[in-house]
Design an enzyme around this catalytic site. Sequence first.
Site, short mmCIF file in Angstrom:
data_model
loop_
_atom_site.label_atom_id
_atom_site.label_comp_id
_atom_site.label_asym_id
_atom_site.label_seq_id
_atom_site.Cartn_x
_atom_site.Cartn_y
_atom_site.Cartn_z
N LYS A 13 -48.98 32.10 -13.72
CA LYS A 13 -49.76 32.70 -14.80
C LYS A 13 -49.91 34.21 -14.63
O LYS A 13 -49.79 34.96 -15.60
CB LYS A 13 -51.15 32.06 -14.87
CG LYS A 13 -51.16 30.59 -15.17
CD LYS A 13 -52.56 30.05 -15.34
CE LYS A 13 -53.43 30.20 -14.11
NZ LYS A 13 -52.93 29.43 -12.94
N ARG A 154 -52.17 32.40 4.88
CA ARG A 154 -53.59 32.35 4.54
C ARG A 154 -54.06 30.90 4.45
O ARG A 154 -53.29 30.00 4.12
CB ARG A 154 -53.84 33.04 3.19
CG ARG A 154 -53.55 34.52 3.16
CD ARG A 154 -54.06 35.13 1.87
NE ARG A 154 -53.83 34.25 0.72
CZ ARG A 154 -54.45 34.37 -0.45
NH1 ARG A 154 -55.36 35.30 -0.61
NH2 ARG A 154 -54.18 33.56 -1.44
#
Length: 209
Positions: A13, A154
């Site tokens: 997106k 992460r």
Amino acid sequence: MDLVLLGAPGAGKGTQGALLAGKLGVPKIATGDMLRDAVRQGTELGLKAKQVMDAGQLVSDDIVLGLVRERLAGDAAGGAIFDGYPRNVAQAQSLEGLLGEAGRGIDAVVYIDVDDDSIVRRMSGRRTDPETGVVYHVEHNPAPADVAGRCVQREDDREETVRRRLEIYRESTAPLVEHYRQAGVPVHTVNGEGSIDAVQGEILGLLGR
């Protein structure tokens, strides 16, 4: 044009929204970006958001809606691309009310459809350089040899975390597709598995651009 981009985390997106903003000449509104900008600029809403975030809590819908209201009265007065917002039906209804005050409404929704396993591969393959913040990918964009040793994965990009985020997405955000259909807003489904250019071309074609 006021356009909503929907899709699971990692569906693309942000990338597609940035490209569409350039093509359509309207800004991309992503709440995460707005919050960081407001905090950096020290605005009234930014200071409120900072207090909440510093306490390790989620920023309330009221603060987010206030930031969106400011954008709609400013650089997004002529239209916007909403990236990752609204996240649920309640937020969608609040946004519709906000747009309605300005005599506007959502013109179209683009749902970027990507298989869960593909999203897991995309996100779990990310590696971040903690010194520069640059994000690489073990398959598509490996880190140079001189920085690869310090790159880390992460916590948000670990497979188990990604799959949990996908579960949350299906519970809260996926129902937005049906919400907009019932509201009579055109909902276009795009196959997000292709190249960035191919996905962009399909979106623009569906929008008649």
